[in-house]
Design an enzyme around this catalytic site. Structure first.
Site, short mmCIF file in Angstrom:
data_model
loop_
_atom_site.label_atom_id
_atom_site.label_comp_id
_atom_site.label_asym_id
_atom_site.label_seq_id
_atom_site.Cartn_x
_atom_site.Cartn_y
_atom_site.Cartn_z
N GLU A 143 0.84 -1.21 0.00
CA GLU A 143 0.00 0.00 0.00
C GLU A 143 0.87 1.25 0.00
O GLU A 143 0.83 2.09 0.90
CB GLU A 143 -0.97 -0.02 1.19
CG GLU A 143 -2.04 -1.07 1.06
CD GLU A 143 -3.16 -0.95 2.08
OE1 GLU A 143 -4.29 -1.38 1.79
OE2 GLU A 143 -2.90 -0.41 3.18
N GLU A 257 -5.92 -6.94 -1.86
CA GLU A 257 -6.61 -7.08 -0.58
C GLU A 257 -8.08 -6.75 -0.80
O GLU A 257 -8.41 -5.72 -1.38
CB GLU A 257 -6.05 -6.12 0.47
CG GLU A 257 -4.60 -6.35 0.84
CD GLU A 257 -4.11 -5.37 1.90
OE1 GLU A 257 -4.97 -4.76 2.61
OE2 GLU A 257 -2.89 -5.20 2.02
#
Length: 374
Positions: A143, A257
């Site tokens: 991320e 995710e």
């Protein structure tokens, strides 16, 4: 690779060590046996450099050091599953709100960090290759919307006044290029992923990837997106972003995710923690009001059916699959999102406990949920 129906199993060993048990139709089995039965063909495993305090106490949340990666990779291989290896380049959680350099890397210059990323990535992958456990896909950073190894590799570090949103920090570029270079050299067959959060925010993805390419970011193979409906917008926003990015960048895409809840019932009695010791679930009531599907067992199943259809419907076969985030993170005592030693490293206040149990693919007692049936 075939269409990926993947699972992030990073906490699994720690769950098992603390007594977690998993059941399918009332029969206790190895979690991976159950997941394989329902079509799982890949797993995602995070890697933290050194998730231990200076006196050797674990940080929790899987305590995902290289030893754990090796053990989980072996089990995945035994079940015929591919592996996505997720480098965080941190000793603990890395996400848009925190990107702490590993303890041993703190205070280094940008040039030194670039060298360390290359050397560390090379070392880890060389070890896995020597054991016959080369990952099929490698994520360079986790991320990394706002960068990694702050402050020097923050995307906006040193940003000139008035610079456009596409401004991209060259320290971050160099660090990512170093990681990609190491993957290409040691695991030339591996797919290289760059992964951002907030999968429903199209402007963010345009700014980030336009800036990355404009400043000389190395080529990579696939885009990874995080998408949590209670944080990242509705499914229409996700669909728009996926289609726009596919057309704009011509890169295959994975939801690196994704998850949603199956209940809003509390699980405090399962954790054995007092009210001041547990953080409680991430999906607060106020975040669930505008979801496309309710936080119920059938709602969770319908959500994942929708996500699967959406990815498979993308033009030019650009939707390649998903990794459900932490399906096995059920609420057993001792397996929380952090230990107090971890909080000393991050500077966060806590408390600890499990934040994710109501979004697993097993209920609080470890029984397989209907969403697995898709």
């Amino acid at each position: 690779m075939d269409f990926v129906k993947g699972m992030d199993i990073s906490t699994l060993i720690e769950e098992e060590q603390h007594g977690a048990k998993y059941y399918d139709n009332g029969v206790e089995e190895d979690c991976l046996v159950i997941l394989k039965r329902y079509g799982t063909n890949s797993v995602r495993i995070r890697l933290w450099n050194n998730p231990y305090s200076p006196d050797g106490k674990p940080y929790g949340a899987g305590t995902n050091d290289l030893e754990k990666v090796i053990a989980l990779s072996k089990r995945a291989k035994e079940h015929g599953m591919s592996v996505l290896l997720d480098f965080h380049y941190s000793d603990f959680w890395a996400d848009p709100g925190k990107q702490f350099p590993p303890k041993k890397w703190q205070g280094k210059s940008a040039e030194e960090l670039t060298k360390l990323v290359y050397e560390y990535t090379t070392e880890v992958l060389s070890k896995l290759v020597s054991l016959g456990l080369a990952p099929q896909m490698v994520q360079v950073g986790n991320e990394i919307t706002n960068g990694c190894m702050w402050p020097l590799c923050n995307r906006h570090y040193g940003r000139p006044e008035g610079a456009p949103d596409t401004y991209f920090n060259t320290n971050l570029r160099d660090a990512l290029n170093a990681g990609i270079k190491a993957v290409r050299e040691i695991c030339p067959e591996a797919i290289v992923m760059l992964h951002l959060d907030n999968g429903g925010n199209n402007q963010l993805y345009r700014d980030w990837f336009d800036g990355y390419f404009a400043c000389g970011g190395a080529d990579f193979d696939v885009m990874g997106l995080s998408y949590y409906p209670f944080w990242h917008g509705n499914l229409a926003a996700l669909e728009y972003n996926l289609k726009d990015c596919g057309q704009r960048y011509k890169k295959p895409m994975y939801l690196a995710e994704v998850s949603t809840g199956f209940t809003m019932d509390d699980y405090a009695s399962y954790e054995g923690l007092g009210p001041d010791e547990r953080k409680g679930y991430a999906t607060r009531e106020e975040l669930t009001k505008n979801l496309d599907y309710p936080m119920s067992k059938e709602g969770q199943k319908a959500f994942m059916e929708h996500v699967t259809r959406l990815l498979k419907s993308l033009p030019d076969n650009l939707g390649r699959g998903y990794y459900y985030w932490e399906p096995a993170w059920i609420p057993v005592p001792g397996v929380g999102w952090a230990t107090w030693e971890a909080l000393e490293y991050t500077g966060e206040k806590g408390p600890c406990g499990n934040e994710w149990a109501n979004q697993a693919l097993f209920d609080y007692d470890g029984n397989a949920l209907p969403a697995l049936k898709i």
